[in-house]
Design a protein around this motif. Structure first.
Motif, PDB file in Angstrom:
ATOM      1  N   CYS A 109      -7.286   3.188  -1.551  1.00  0.00           N
ATOM      2  CA  CYS A 109      -7.899   2.666  -2.768  1.00  0.00           C
ATOM      3  C   CYS A 109      -8.054   1.144  -2.634  1.00  0.00           C
ATOM      4  CB  CYS A 109      -7.056   3.027  -3.979  1.00  0.00           C
ATOM      5  SG  CYS A 109      -5.516   2.079  -4.147  1.00  0.00           S
ATOM      6  N   PRO A 110      -8.872   0.513  -3.469  1.00  0.00           N
ATOM      7  CA  PRO A 110      -9.079  -0.935  -3.340  1.00  0.00           C
ATOM      8  C   PRO A 110      -7.790  -1.755  -3.419  1.00  0.00           C
ATOM      9  CG  PRO A 110     -10.772   0.017  -4.740  1.00  0.00           C
ATOM     10  CD  PRO A 110      -9.794   1.114  -4.467  1.00  0.00           C
ATOM     11  N   THR A 111      -6.855  -1.328  -4.248  1.00  0.00           N
ATOM     12  CA  THR A 111      -5.604  -2.065  -4.372  1.00  0.00           C
ATOM     13  C   THR A 111      -4.772  -1.942  -3.108  1.00  0.00           C
ATOM     14  OG1 THR A 111      -5.644  -1.767  -6.763  1.00  0.00           O
ATOM     15  CG2 THR A 111      -3.523  -2.331  -5.768  1.00  0.00           C
ATOM     16  N   CYS A 112      -4.700  -0.741  -2.555  1.00  0.00           N
ATOM     17  CA  CYS A 112      -3.975  -0.565  -1.302  1.00  0.00           C
ATOM     18  C   CYS A 112      -4.652  -1.311  -0.155  1.00  0.00           C
ATOM     19  CB  CYS A 112      -3.824   0.924  -0.975  1.00  0.00           C
ATOM     20  SG  CYS A 112      -2.609   1.772  -2.032  1.00  0.00           S
ATOM     21  N   THR A 151       6.577  -6.080 -13.916  1.00  0.00           N
ATOM     22  CA  THR A 151       6.975  -5.730 -12.560  1.00  0.00           C
ATOM     23  C   THR A 151       7.105  -4.223 -12.422  1.00  0.00           C
ATOM     24  OG1 THR A 151       8.513  -6.305 -10.768  1.00  0.00           O
ATOM     25  CG2 THR A 151       9.457  -5.963 -12.972  1.00  0.00           C
ATOM     26  N   HIS A 152       7.608  -3.760 -11.248  1.00  0.00           N
ATOM     27  CA  HIS A 152       7.678  -2.329 -10.907  1.00  0.00           C
ATOM     28  C   HIS A 152       6.278  -1.720 -11.003  1.00  0.00           C
ATOM     29  CE1 HIS A 152       9.366   1.745 -10.567  1.00  0.00           C
ATOM     30  NE2 HIS A 152      10.443   1.139 -10.104  1.00  0.00           N
ATOM     31  N   LEU A 153       5.329  -2.358 -10.343  1.00  0.00           N
ATOM     32  CA  LEU A 153       3.905  -2.077 -10.493  1.00  0.00           C
ATOM     33  C   LEU A 153       3.423  -1.072  -9.458  1.00  0.00           C
ATOM     34  CD1 LEU A 153       2.887  -5.791 -10.959  1.00  0.00           C
ATOM     35  CD2 LEU A 153       3.254  -4.096 -12.769  1.00  0.00           C
ATOM     36  N   SER A 154       2.545  -0.179  -9.884  1.00  0.00           N
ATOM     37  CA  SER A 154       1.971   0.848  -9.009  1.00  0.00           C
ATOM     38  C   SER A 154       0.634   0.386  -8.450  1.00  0.00           C
ATOM     39  CB  SER A 154       1.758   2.137  -9.804  1.00  0.00           C
ATOM     40  OG  SER A 154       0.713   1.946 -10.752  1.00  0.00           O
ATOM     41  N   PRO A 156       0.810  -1.215   0.000  1.00  0.00           N
ATOM     42  CA  PRO A 156       0.000   0.000   0.000  1.00  0.00           C
ATOM     43  C   PRO A 156       0.849   1.273   0.000  1.00  0.00           C
ATOM     44  CG  PRO A 156      -0.560  -1.446   1.865  1.00  0.00           C
ATOM     45  CD  PRO A 156       0.666  -1.982   1.248  1.00  0.00           C
ATOM     46  N   VAL A 157       0.296   2.303  -0.610  1.00  0.00           N
ATOM     47  CA  VAL A 157       0.895   3.626  -0.553  1.00  0.00           C
ATOM     48  C   VAL A 157       0.483   4.280   0.759  1.00  0.00           C
ATOM     49  CG1 VAL A 157       0.987   5.897  -1.652  1.00  0.00           C
ATOM     50  CG2 VAL A 157       0.845   3.823  -3.064  1.00  0.00           C
ATOM     51  N   ILE A 158       1.412   4.892   1.441  1.00  0.00           N
ATOM     52  CA  ILE A 158       1.105   5.547   2.715  1.00  0.00           C
ATOM     53  C   ILE A 158      -0.037   6.544   2.530  1.00  0.00           C
ATOM     54  CG2 ILE A 158       1.994   7.110   4.489  1.00  0.00           C
ATOM     55  CD1 ILE A 158       4.766   5.847   3.997  1.00  0.00           C
ATOM     56  N   GLY A 159      -1.072   6.400   3.341  1.00  0.00           N
ATOM     57  CA  GLY A 159      -2.197   7.326   3.322  1.00  0.00           C
ATOM     58  C   GLY A 159      -3.249   7.046   2.280  1.00  0.00           C
ATOM     59  N   CYS A 160      -3.087   5.976   1.485  1.00  0.00           N
ATOM     60  CA  CYS A 160      -4.057   5.672   0.421  1.00  0.00           C
ATOM     61  C   CYS A 160      -4.967   4.534   0.842  1.00  0.00           C
ATOM     62  CB  CYS A 160      -3.327   5.299  -0.867  1.00  0.00           C
ATOM     63  SG  CYS A 160      -4.445   4.965  -2.252  1.00  0.00           S
TER      64      CYS A 160
END
Length: 246
Positions: A21-24, A219-222, A15-19
């Motif tokens: 979203c469904p993926t996070c 790879t290197h996926l966001s 996860p991205v810090i503070g996000c």
């Protein structure tokens, strides 16, 4: 030859810090959307080499029971590809490190307290580690200075790792990377998301077709993809801990 994708995330990880979203959220729950930063383990019956050492390296090594390594190859001097090397401090001394002069000059400014053993490697000239043949090839990834991808050969098998790159790979490099058994390609976002420094999934798949890759993984996926288990219905996305035996 055994290849383990230790970290398949972009610079922020997921996860991205503070996000939220469904993926996070899937990442927070421990799903395959949970992605650490860039590192690849390459093993043979003679040892182990790391390609890039992202900031999550300690966690990756503990999770995958990696006790020591026989060398590090760096693709370029961006933080998310080298900063985790500091985790070797007081664990393993004088590690052999390999890369272009420009890349090592930059990284050594940050990590010189580690006293690694430096090996300057030119483009397109094969060198041997742990019984495998490695070759660095030029890619384009502004503003990085002299970023590279890596070709690995052993027993008639060929693996191409693009590293971080745009689709406009120099023609000389294209001649070297044709017909891989496995293409591990930078594909940071789906085509609906604008990006400049990296390939999106359409561009990465186009590269796979042009090179004639027998197999391809992104790879290197966001976190801009759908959660992993949904996104893999559309794209060949990697996940942390994914293993290939060749």
């Amino acid at each position: 030859m055994r290849i383990t994708l230790l970290g398949t995330g972009d610079a922020t990880g997921t996860p991205v810090i503070g996000c939220n979203c469904p993926t996070c959220q899937d990442g927070y729950r421990g799903g395959r959307s949970q992605r650490t930063r860039s590192a690849i383990l390459v093993e043979s019956d003679r040892g182990a080499v790391l390609i890039d050492t992202g900031p999550d390296l300690r966690t990756q090594m503990l999770k995958n029971n990696i006790g020591r390594i026989d060398g590090v190859i760096w693709t370029h001097g961006h933080y998310d590809h080298f900063a985790g090397f500091a985790e070797f401090h007081r664990v393993q001394y004088n590690v052999d490190v390999y890369g272009l002069v420009e890349t090592l000059d930059y990284i050594f400014e940050y990590l010189k307290f580690m006293h690694p053993k430096r090996h300057n490697i030119p483009l397109y000239k094969p060198f041997n580690l742990i019984g495998l043949e490695f070759t660095l090839f030029e890619v384009v990834h502004p503003p990085a200075k002299k970023p590279v991808g890596i070709i690995i050969r052993h027993a008639g098998k060929k693996v191409v790792i693009t590293g971080d790159c745009q689709r406009n790979i120099p023609q000389k490099s294209m001649q070297h990377i044709m017909n891989p058994d496995l293409l591990i390609a930078d594909a940071i976002v789906p085509p609906t998301v604008g990006v400049k420094k990296h390939m999106n999934t359409d561009e990465a798949m186009d590269l796979a077709r042009e090179t004639g890759a027998k197999d391809v993984v992104f790879t290197h996926l966001s976190h801009f993809f759908k959660p992993h288990d949904e996104a893999v219905e559309d794209y060949p996305l990697a996940y942390d801990g994914m293993v290939f035996e060749l």
